[in-house]
Design a protein around this motif. Structure first.
Motif, PDB file in Angstrom:
ATOM      1  N   MET A  75      19.907   0.180 -12.109  1.00 14.66           N
ATOM      2  CA  MET A  75      19.205   0.423 -10.857  1.00 14.66           C
ATOM      3  C   MET A  75      18.574  -0.851 -10.322  1.00 14.66           C
ATOM      4  N   THR A  76      17.939  -1.597 -11.204  1.00 20.25           N
ATOM      5  CA  THR A  76      17.271  -2.819 -10.757  1.00 20.25           C
ATOM      6  C   THR A  76      18.294  -3.794 -10.183  1.00 20.25           C
ATOM      7  N   SER A  77      19.360  -4.041 -10.930  1.00 17.13           N
ATOM      8  CA  SER A  77      20.318  -5.036 -10.478  1.00 17.13           C
ATOM      9  C   SER A  77      21.068  -4.546  -9.240  1.00 17.13           C
ATOM     10  N   TYR A  78      21.325  -3.247  -9.195  1.00 15.48           N
ATOM     11  CA  TYR A  78      22.076  -2.691  -8.079  1.00 15.48           C
ATOM     12  C   TYR A  78      21.288  -2.832  -6.774  1.00 15.48           C
ATOM     13  N   GLN A  79      19.992  -2.496  -6.829  1.00 18.10           N
ATOM     14  CA  GLN A  79      19.159  -2.585  -5.634  1.00 18.10           C
ATOM     15  C   GLN A  79      19.153  -4.021  -5.114  1.00 18.10           C
ATOM     16  N   ARG A  80      19.036  -4.967  -6.027  1.00 16.28           N
ATOM     17  CA  ARG A  80      18.947  -6.360  -5.634  1.00 16.28           C
ATOM     18  C   ARG A  80      20.263  -6.833  -5.017  1.00 16.28           C
ATOM     19  N   GLN A  81      21.365  -6.337  -5.591  1.00 15.55           N
ATOM     20  CA  GLN A  81      22.686  -6.776  -5.155  1.00 15.55           C
ATOM     21  C   GLN A  81      23.010  -6.391  -3.715  1.00 15.55           C
ATOM     22  N   HIS A  82      22.752  -5.154  -3.377  1.00 19.55           N
ATOM     23  CA  HIS A  82      23.330  -4.633  -2.147  1.00 19.55           C
ATOM     24  C   HIS A  82      22.349  -4.422  -1.008  1.00 19.55           C
ATOM     25  N   ASP A  83      21.112  -4.243  -1.314  1.00 15.32           N
ATOM     26  CA  ASP A  83      20.253  -3.707  -0.278  1.00 15.32           C
ATOM     27  C   ASP A  83      19.103  -4.586   0.174  1.00 15.32           C
ATOM     28  N   GLY A  84      19.117  -5.803  -0.209  1.00 13.27           N
ATOM     29  CA  GLY A  84      18.013  -6.642   0.221  1.00 13.27           C
ATOM     30  C   GLY A  84      16.770  -6.348  -0.587  1.00 13.27           C
ATOM     31  N   ASN A  85      15.675  -6.974  -0.223  1.00 13.58           N
ATOM     32  CA  ASN A  85      14.482  -6.808  -1.044  1.00 13.58           C
ATOM     33  C   ASN A  85      13.338  -6.094  -0.331  1.00 13.58           C
ATOM     34  N   VAL A  86      13.556  -5.628   0.902  1.00 17.37           N
ATOM     35  CA  VAL A  86      12.543  -4.818   1.574  1.00 17.37           C
ATOM     36  C   VAL A  86      13.210  -3.579   2.177  1.00 17.37           C
ATOM     37  N   PHE A  87      12.602  -2.436   1.926  1.00 18.56           N
ATOM     38  CA  PHE A  87      13.130  -1.186   2.487  1.00 18.56           C
ATOM     39  C   PHE A  87      12.194  -0.651   3.551  1.00 18.56           C
ATOM     40  N   ILE A  88      12.769  -0.173   4.634  1.00 20.17           N
ATOM     41  CA  ILE A  88      11.980   0.513   5.648  1.00 20.17           C
ATOM     42  C   ILE A  88      12.384   1.978   5.533  1.00 20.17           C
ATOM     43  N   SER A  89      11.439   2.806   5.149  1.00 22.00           N
ATOM     44  CA  SER A  89      11.826   4.206   4.937  1.00 22.00           C
ATOM     45  C   SER A  89      11.603   5.050   6.184  1.00 22.00           C
ATOM     46  N   LYS A  90      10.723   4.574   7.084  1.00 20.84           N
ATOM     47  CA  LYS A  90      10.506   5.361   8.293  1.00 20.84           C
ATOM     48  C   LYS A  90      10.043   4.433   9.416  1.00 20.84           C
ATOM     49  N   ALA A  91      10.884   4.291  10.436  1.00 27.48           N
ATOM     50  CA  ALA A  91      10.500   3.489  11.594  1.00 27.48           C
ATOM     51  C   ALA A  91      10.860   4.282  12.844  1.00 27.48           C
ATOM     52  N   THR A  92       9.931   4.307  13.821  1.00 24.95           N
ATOM     53  CA  THR A  92      10.253   5.024  15.064  1.00 24.95           C
ATOM     54  C   THR A  92      11.264   4.176  15.841  1.00 24.95           C
ATOM     55  N   GLN A  93      11.774   4.739  16.939  1.00 28.98           N
ATOM     56  CA  GLN A  93      12.771   4.011  17.722  1.00 28.98           C
ATOM     57  C   GLN A  93      12.186   2.708  18.263  1.00 28.98           C
ATOM     58  N   VAL A  94      10.933   2.803  18.767  1.00 29.50           N
ATOM     59  CA  VAL A  94      10.274   1.616  19.329  1.00 29.50           C
ATOM     60  C   VAL A  94      10.117   0.562  18.246  1.00 29.50           C
ATOM     61  N   GLN A  95       9.654   1.029  17.075  1.00 31.14           N
ATOM     62  CA  GLN A  95       9.441   0.096  15.960  1.00 31.14           C
ATOM     63  C   GLN A  95      10.751  -0.573  15.561  1.00 31.14           C
ATOM     64  N   MET A  96      11.816   0.207  15.507  1.00 35.57           N
ATOM     65  CA  MET A  96      13.103  -0.322  15.035  1.00 35.57           C
ATOM     66  C   MET A  96      13.659  -1.362  16.003  1.00 35.57           C
ATOM     67  N   GLU A  97      13.509  -1.053  17.294  1.00 31.22           N
ATOM     68  CA  GLU A  97      13.992  -2.016  18.299  1.00 31.22           C
ATOM     69  C   GLU A  97      13.235  -3.340  18.152  1.00 31.22           C
ATOM     70  N   PHE A  98      11.914  -3.209  17.971  1.00 39.68           N
ATOM     71  CA  PHE A  98      11.099  -4.416  17.807  1.00 39.68           C
ATOM     72  C   PHE A  98      11.535  -5.192  16.557  1.00 39.68           C
ATOM     73  N   ILE A  99      11.751  -4.443  15.466  1.00 40.80           N
ATOM     74  CA  ILE A  99      12.122  -5.090  14.190  1.00 40.80           C
ATOM     75  C   ILE A  99      13.438  -5.845  14.337  1.00 40.80           C
ATOM     76  N   GLU A 100      14.393  -5.243  15.076  1.00 39.42           N
ATOM     77  CA  GLU A 100      15.691  -5.899  15.237  1.00 39.42           C
ATOM     78  C   GLU A 100      15.522  -7.249  15.945  1.00 39.42           C
ATOM     79  N   ASP A 101      14.700  -7.234  17.023  1.00 40.00           N
ATOM     80  CA  ASP A 101      14.455  -8.496  17.735  1.00 40.00           C
ATOM     81  C   ASP A 101      13.709  -9.483  16.840  1.00 40.00           C
ATOM     82  N   TRP A 102      12.683  -8.946  16.182  1.00 40.05           N
ATOM     83  CA  TRP A 102      11.831  -9.775  15.316  1.00 40.05           C
ATOM     84  C   TRP A 102      12.665 -10.395  14.188  1.00 40.05           C
ATOM     85  N   ALA A 103      13.569  -9.592  13.618  1.00 39.22           N
ATOM     86  CA  ALA A 103      14.390 -10.073  12.499  1.00 39.22           C
ATOM     87  C   ALA A 103      15.306 -11.204  12.961  1.00 39.22           C
ATOM     88  N   SER A 104      15.895 -11.053  14.143  1.00 40.46           N
ATOM     89  CA  SER A 104      16.799 -12.117  14.572  1.00 40.46           C
ATOM     90  C   SER A 104      15.999 -13.380  14.922  1.00 40.46           C
TER      91      SER A 104
END
Lengths: 832, 228
Positions: free
Chosen positions: A496-525
C-alpha cells in the motif's frame, strides 16, 4: 436404587480413569486444544459483550438529545415547523470539515456551529488551561470566539487569548473544548474539533453543500415514534438516531466481531484435525476398557457412561482455568481498546459466558462423538480384535465438516471473502493430498533400485499413505494459515505504501467544490504542480432496492451495508474508467438515451445480494431517482487508486440537480509544500491530506492490526504445535513397533533416528511446498478482490519461509517423536 | 568352523522395590550355527532375558558373552546384523502386505532384489498365493509363517524365537514348527527357541531347562528334518 448406585459407581470409575490418564499425552493434548479454543471464544464474546454494553450506555448518555436527525441540507421552514408540531424543542447544529492554519501550520478539524440554545441535554464542558478542571457551560461560544479541543490547540501551537483566522475572519481562542454532550454523533472518528457561534458560520460563507446539519430534538417515546415515521415519509435520505435504537458503532463492532469469528473457523479447523488425530488414541483406550467391562459381565451402556462421564469431568475441570485466563485476556483487550472507546471498563458478564461455553462444548462433543459411537457399536469380539474402522471413521469426518460449516455460516458477513477463504482451504487440502500421493509414489518408484535409507523411508511412507497424508495435511494447513496471515500483514503495509507513492502523487484532495477545483487547476499550473487525477462525484443516499427499503432488503452487517447507511459518492463516466474492469453486464454506450443505468462494484453486489436488473433508489439533493443495475465492475490496479463503488452515465447529469465535487491527487516537490498553507487559508473547507499524514494514519491502523494478527498468529502457532504433537501421538504405538521390528533385524537405534529424520524432512518438504502453493493461490484470489492489491510474491521471502518451515517442522517432529525411539526388541518379546 | 555364541559365567539380576532379584548365576552355554536349541522352564524364570543376553541386545550383570566367527573372537555387539527374531505376537507391520513385510529387512539393507527374494521366501513357507494380503487378512499360522520368512530372508546366522507357536492352534503350530526347523536347517542358521511346549522343544537338538536360577541340559536329540 440400583440405577443410582450404578451411576455412582460409573462416576467413581470415570473419575479414577480421568485421574489416571490426566498426565498422559493424549489427554494433555486434548486439554490444550480445548483450552485454546475456549479461551479464544470466551474472550471474544466477553469483549464483544462489554463493548455492546458500553455502546448502549453511551447511546443513552451521549446522544445529547432524545432524537437526532442529521442530513446534508438544512430543513425547509415547512419541515422545521412540522417537527415542532410533533416535538417540544429543537436545537440545530452545523458541522463543516475544514483545514485550520496558524503560523504556517495546518490541521484538519471539524467545526461545529451552535446557537445559545445548545446544549439541549447533557453537559458542555470546557476549561481555560490544557490541564485545567472542566467547567460546565450553559451555552456555546459567543460570536467572534472559538473553542478548540486540546489536540487542535497543541497542533496549531495556539494558546488561550491568541487569534485564529479562518477565511479572513478573526476568532479569539477563548476556551478549551473538553466534552460535547452530542459527541456520540461524531461516531468513531478521531477528527480534531472546534466550536463557533452559528452567526459566525453564516459570516464565513461556506458553500451550503459543505455544511452538515444536525437537529437535536427533545421527545418522549411516543413523539420519537412519530418522528421516526415522519422521517421515513418526508426525509428518507436523512439519518435518524434515537435512544431506543442502535448505537452508530454497534454495526461497526458487530462486523469486527464477525470478522474475528470467521477467523476462528481457521482455529476450529485446526482443532478438528488435532482432535481427529487424538480420537484414534481415545477410541482404542475407551474401546478396550469397554471390552474388559463387558467381558466381566457389565452392560455396554456402562462402558459408554464411563467414557461420557470421563469426558465431562475433563471439561468441568478445564473450565475454571480457561475462564480465569480468559478474564485476564479480556482485561488486556479492554485496556487495548480503551484508546478507541474512551471510558470502556472491564466488565464480566456471567450469563454471556455460558452461551459460548455451551456452544463450544457442544462442538467438542461432536468432534468426540466417533469415540462414543465406536464404543456403542462394538461387540466384545470386535473390541478384542481391535477393528476400529467402519462408521465411526466417516462419522468423525462428516461431523467435523458440519461443525465447520455451521461456524462459517454463523460468522460470515462477507460472502465473497468467506467463499474465497473456504475455497482456498479446500484447494490447499486437495493440493496437499495430491502432493503427498504423487511425491511419495514417484519418489518410491524412482528409488526402488537404489540402496540406502532414503528409499526405505519413502517406501514406508508410501505404504502408510493414508495416515501420512492426514499428518501432512494437518501440519500443512497450519503452516499455510500461519504463512498467509503473516504474508498478509507484511504485504498489506508494504504494497500500500509503495503503491500510493508510485501512482497517485503525495497529496490527495478528497472533497473539492467546483469553484475550488477550478481554482486548484489554475493554481497548480501556475505553481508547476502536476495534477495526477481529477474525478467528479455527487453525494447520493441509497434508500431502497426494488422498492424495498435498504434496511429491510439486507439485514446482514457488512462493509458495504455500513457504508450505504451514509450518503456515498456517485461518479459518472462515459467509458469504463482506466482503473476499472467490467465484471458482468454491459457498460452504457455513448449514444444511449437511457440515463437511468448504474454500475456497482462487484464485491458490493455480493455483499448486498444485488443482481443485474435490480432497481436502486437514490436520494440526491432531496430528490428520489431510480437506476437499473446494468453492469458490475472491479478495481484494476495500475491506473490510479481513486475508484468508485457506484457509477452512472454522464447523461444522467441533465436530469439531476445536485452540487458536484471532485476527488483529485497531485504531486508536490519538497519545496512546494509551503504553498499549501495559502490555499487552505483561501479555502478552509478544502479536504486535502498529504501522503505523510495518510501514512501516519495507516501506520496507526497497521500497528493495531499487527497486534491483533500477532495475537491470532500465536493461537495458530500453539494449535499447529498441538496438531503436530497429536498426529505423532496417534501414530506413536505404530512407530514404536516399527522401530522395534527394525531393531530386531539387527539395526541400531541410530538407524531408526536417521529414518525418523528422513521421514520428517520429507513430511516437512511436502508440507512447506503445499503451504507455499496454497498461500500463493490465496494471494492471487484474495489480495485483488478484498484488498485491491496486486499480489507480487517475493520469492526470496518465500524461499526463506520454506527453509524455516522445513527446519522447524523437522526439529519439532523429530523431538516430539523421541518417545517412539525408546523402543526395544524386549518390548516385542513381552508382546507390547 | 561354524560361528558360535558363547556365554561364560554370566549372571543376570534386576531390582524390584529396592530388592535385588537374581534370575540366574554363573551360567555357561555355547550355541553353534546350524544347530537347534530349546529353552524351557516356568514363567518368570528368565528365559527371555537369557535370549536377550545371547542375542547381544542386553548386557549381563556379570560374566562374558563372546561371538566366535571365522576363528575370531568378537563381542556380542558385533552379532547384531547376523541375527533374526520371531515373536509370539508375530509383530508384522499392519500397513504392509505379506510380501512387503518379508522384503522389509532387505530393503533396509539396500538390497535391490528385495522383492524377488521375498517372493522366493513366501513360496518356501507356502504363502505365494497370499503375498498381497495384509496381516489382518491372514490367519495366525499364516502370519507366523510370514514372520519366519521375514526373519530368515536376509540369511542370518542365528534365529531367536520366543514362543513361536504360543498363539497358534495345534495344526498351525505343527505346520509352523516344521517350517521353522526345516528353513533354519536349510539356511544353516542356529535356532534358539524359548517355549513352554514340550512338543516344540522336542524338535530341537539340544534342550535346556531354566528353573530357580539353574540352567541345565535336559537332553540331546538326533533330529530328522523335513526339507523346507
Amino acid at each position: 436404587m440400583l440405577k443410582s448406585t450404578s451411576i455412582r459407581a460409573n462416576t467413581a470409575l470415570a473419575w479414577h480413569f480421568y485421574r489416571q490418564e490426566y498426565s498422559q499425552s493424549h489427554q494433555r493434548l486434548l486439554r490444550w486444544v480445548q483450552g485454546i479454543l475456549l479461551l479464544f471464544i470466551i474472550t471474544l464474546s466477553q469483549s464483544s459483550d462489554s463493548i455492546q454494553n458500553y455502546l448502549q450506555m453511551n447511546l443513552n448518555g451521549l446522544l445529547g438529545a432524545d432524537v437526532v436527525l442529521s442530513q446534508q441540507q438544512s430543513l425547509t421552514t415547512e419541515q422545521h415547523s412540522e417537527i415542532l408540531d410533533i416535538a417540544d424543542k429543537v436545537v440545530v447544529t452545523q458541522q463543516v470539515k475544514t483545514t485550520l492554519t496558524h503560523d504556517g501550520k495546518w490541521q484538519q478539524a471539524q467545526i461545529k456551529a451552535v446557537d445559545s440554545r445548545y446544549p439541549l441535554q447533557g453537559e458542555l464542558i470546557t476549561s481555560s488551561t490544557l490541564d485545567g478542571v472542566g467547567q460546565s457551560n450553559s451555552s456555546g461560544p459567543q460570536s467572534g470566539h472559538i473553542w478548540l479541543d486540546a489536540r487542535l490547540l497543541a497542533s496549531l501551537s495556539l494558546t488561550i487569548g491568541d487569534y485564529l483566522t479562518i477565511a479572513e475572519q478573526r476568532f479569539a481562542v477563548s476556551r478549551i473544548l473538553q466534552h460535547e454532550p452530542d459527541r456520540l454523533m461524531e461516531g468513531h472518528t478521531v477528527a480534531m474539533r472546534a466550536m463557533i457561534h452559528t452567526e459566525d458560520m453564516a459570516a464565513l460563507g461556506f458553500a451550503p453543500e459543505l455544511i452538515h446539519y444536525r437537529y437535536l430534538i427533545a421527545a418522549n417515546s411516543e413523539q420519537t415514534n412519530q418522528l421516526i415515521d415522519w422521517q421515513k415519509e418526508h426525509l428518507p435520505a436523512a439519518v435518524i438516531r434515537h435512544k431506543q435504537g442502535q448505537h452508530p458503532l454497534a454495526l461497526f463492532w458487530q462486523r469486527t466481531e464477525n470478522f474475528m469469528g470467521l477467523a476462528s473457523i481457521i482455529l476450529f479447523f485446526m482443532a478438528a484435525i488435532a482432535i481427529e488425530q487424538l480420537t484414534q488414541v481415545h477410541m482404542k483406550k475407551d474401546q478396550f476398557f469397554s471390552a474388559v467391562c463387558m467381558s466381566l459381565g457389565a452392560s455396554k451402556a456402562a462402558g459408554l457412561r464411563v467414557s461420557l462421564l470421563k469426558w465431562c469431568i475433563s471439561i468441568v475441570f478445564l473450565l475454571p482455568v480457561v475462564v480465569f485466563v480468559s478474564a485476564g485476556c479480556h482485561w488486556l483487550i479492554m485496556h487495548f481498546l480503551s484508546n478507541t472507546f474512551s471510558d470502556l471498563q472491564w466488565h464480566w458478564n456471567f450469563y454471556s459466558v455460558v452461551k459460548p461455553i455451551a456452544a463450544v462444548v457442544a462442538i467438542f462433543a461432536v468432534f468426540h462423538m466417533p469415540v462414543w459411537l465406536a464404543v456403542h457399536k462394538s461387540s466384545v469380539a470386535r473390541l478384542f480384535v481391535g477393528d476400529y474402522r467402519g462408521l465411526s471413521h466417516w462419522v468423525s469426518k462428516i461431523s467435523s465438516i458440519l461443525v465447520l460449516l455451521g461456524v462459517t455460516l454463523i460468522y460470515s458477513d462477507n460472502g465473497l471473502l468467506t467463499l474465497m477463504m473456504v475455497t482456498v482451504i479446500a484447494v490447499t487440502i486437495a493440493l496437499m493430498i495430491f502432493l503427498s500421493w504423487s511425491s511419495l509414489t514417484i519418489g518410491e518408484m524412482l528409488t526402488q533400485r537404489v540402496s540406502g535409507l532414503v528409499p526405505f523411508a519413502l517406501f514406508m511412507m508410501k505404504q502408510r499413505l493414508v495416515s501420512k497424508s492426514t499428518q501432512i495435511m494437518g501440519i500443512g494447513l497450519c503452516a499455510f494459515l500461519l504463512l498467509f496471515t503473516l504474508m498478509l500483514l507484511k504485504d498489506l503495509g508494504q504494497t500500500m505504501t509503495s503503491y500510493q507513492r508510485q501512482h497517485d502523487g503525495n497529496v490527495f484532495i478528497s472533497k473539492a467544490t467546483q469553484v475550488q477545483m477550478e481554482f486548484i487547476e489554475d493554481w497548480a499550473s501556475e505553481q508547476d504542480i502536476s495534477l495526477r487525477q481529477i474525478k467528479p462525484y455527487m453525494y447520493a443516499k441509497l434508500t431502497a432496492v426494488n422498492e424495498q427499503s435498504l434496511a429491510r432488503f439486507s439485514q446482514k452487517p457488512s462493509d458495504s451495508m455500513a457504508t450505504f447507511s451514509q450518503a456515498i459518492r456517485l461518479h459518472w463516466s462515459q467509458t469504463v474508467p482506466q482503473n476499472n474492469v467490467v465484471a458482468s453486464g454491459q457498460w452504457w454506450q455513448s449514444d444511449e438515451q437511457n440515463w437511468q443505468q448504474i454500475s456497482i462494484e462487484q464485491e458490493v453486489m455480493t455483499d448486498l445480494g444485488l443482481e443485474l436488473g435490480d432497481w436502486l433508489t437514490f436520494y440526491i439533493n432531496q430528490q428520489s431517482y431510480d437506476f437499473e443495475i446494468v453492469a458490475s465492475h472491479n478495481y484494476k490496479p495500475g491506473a490510479g487508486s481513486i475508484t468508485f463503488w457506484v457509477q452512472m452515465p454522464p447523461s444522467a447529469l441533465d436530469h439531476i440537480q445536485s452540487p458536484h465535487f471532485s476527488m483529485a491527487s497531485m504531486e508536490l516537490m519538497d519545496e512546494q509544500w509551503s504553498v499549501l498553507a495559502p490555499l487552505w487559508q483561501k479555502f478552509p473547507t478544502l479536504l486535502m491530506v498529504s501522503l505523510k499524514e495518510l501514512t501516519q494514519r495507516f501506520d496507526k491502523l497497521l500497528a493495531m492490526i499487527t497486534n491483533v494478527i500477532s495475537g491470532f498468529s500465536l493461537m495458530i502457532v500453539l494449535l499447529a504445535a498441538v496438531v503436530i504433537l497429536a498426529s505423532i501421538n496417534s501414530l506413536e504405538s505404530n512407530e514404536k513397533k516399527k522401530n522395534s521390528v527394525i531393531m530386531s533385524f539387527g539395526f541400531s537405534r541410530s538407524t531408526c533416528l536417521k529414518l525418523n529424520l528422513i521421514e520428517w524432512f520429507v513430511t516437512a518438504s511436502i508440507t512447506a511446498v503445499g503451504a507455499i502453493l496454497g498461500t500463493y493461490i490465496a494471494g492471487l484470489l484474495i489480495y485483488q478482490s478484498q484488498f485491491s492489491l496486486t499480489y507480487k510474491p517475493d520469492f526470496v521471502w518465500l524461499f526463506l519461509t520454506l527453509l524455516i518451515i522445513l527446519s522447524l517442522t523437522t526439529t519439532l517432529g523429530v523431538y516430539a517423536s523421541r518417545n517412539s525411539l525408546k523402543s526395544s526388541v524386549r518390548q516385542l518379546l513381552s508382546g507390547t | 568352523m561354524p560361528s558360535q555364541i558363547i556365554l561364560n559365567d554370566v549372571s543376570q539380576s534386576f531390582f524390584l522395590n529396592d530388592s535385588k532379584i537374581t534370575l540366574f548365576k554363573n551360567l555357561n552355554v555355547s550355541i553353534s550355527q546350524g544347530e537347534s536349541y530349546a529353552i524351557t522352564g516356568p514363567s518368570g524364570a528368565g528365559k527371555s532375558s537369557l535370549l536377550m543376553l545371547m542375542s547381544g541386545l542386553e548386557q549381563a550383570a556379570t560374566g562374558q558373552g563372546i561371538y566366535r566367527n571365522n576363528n575370531q573372537q568378537k563381542t556380542l555387539d558385533e552379532l547384531r546384523s547376523e541375527i533374526g527374531f520371531i515373536f509370539q505376537q508375530f509383530h508384522l507391520l499392519p500397513e504392509l502386505t505379506a510380501l512387503n513385510n518379508v522384503a522389509l529387512p532387505l530393503k533396509l539393507r539396500g538390497d535391490k532384489d528385495a522383492l524377488p527374494k521375498a517372493k522366493i521366501w513366501l513360496e518356501k513357507v507356502g504363502l505365494q498365493q497370499r503375498q498381497h494380503h495384509k496381516p489382518s487378512e491372514l490367519s495366525g499360522g499364516e502370519q507366523q509363517r510370514v514372520a519366519i520368512a521375514r526373519a530368515l530372508v536376509f540369511n542370518p546366522k542365528f534365529i531367536f524365537a520366543d514362543e513361536p507357536t504360543g498363539n497358534l492352534d495345534q495344526k498351525s503350530a505343527r505346520e509352523v514348527t516344521d517350517i521353522l526347523f526345516s528353513c533354519c536347517e536349510e539356511n544353516n542358521a542356529g535356532l534358539v527357541i524359548v517355549t513352554h511346549s514340550d512338543k516344540l522343544a522336542s524338535k530341537a537338538k539340544h534342550i535346556f531347562t531354566l528353573s530357580d536360577g539353574q540352567f541345565k541340559l535336559a537332553s540331546t536329540n538326533n533330529l530328522e528334518v523335513i526339507a523346507c
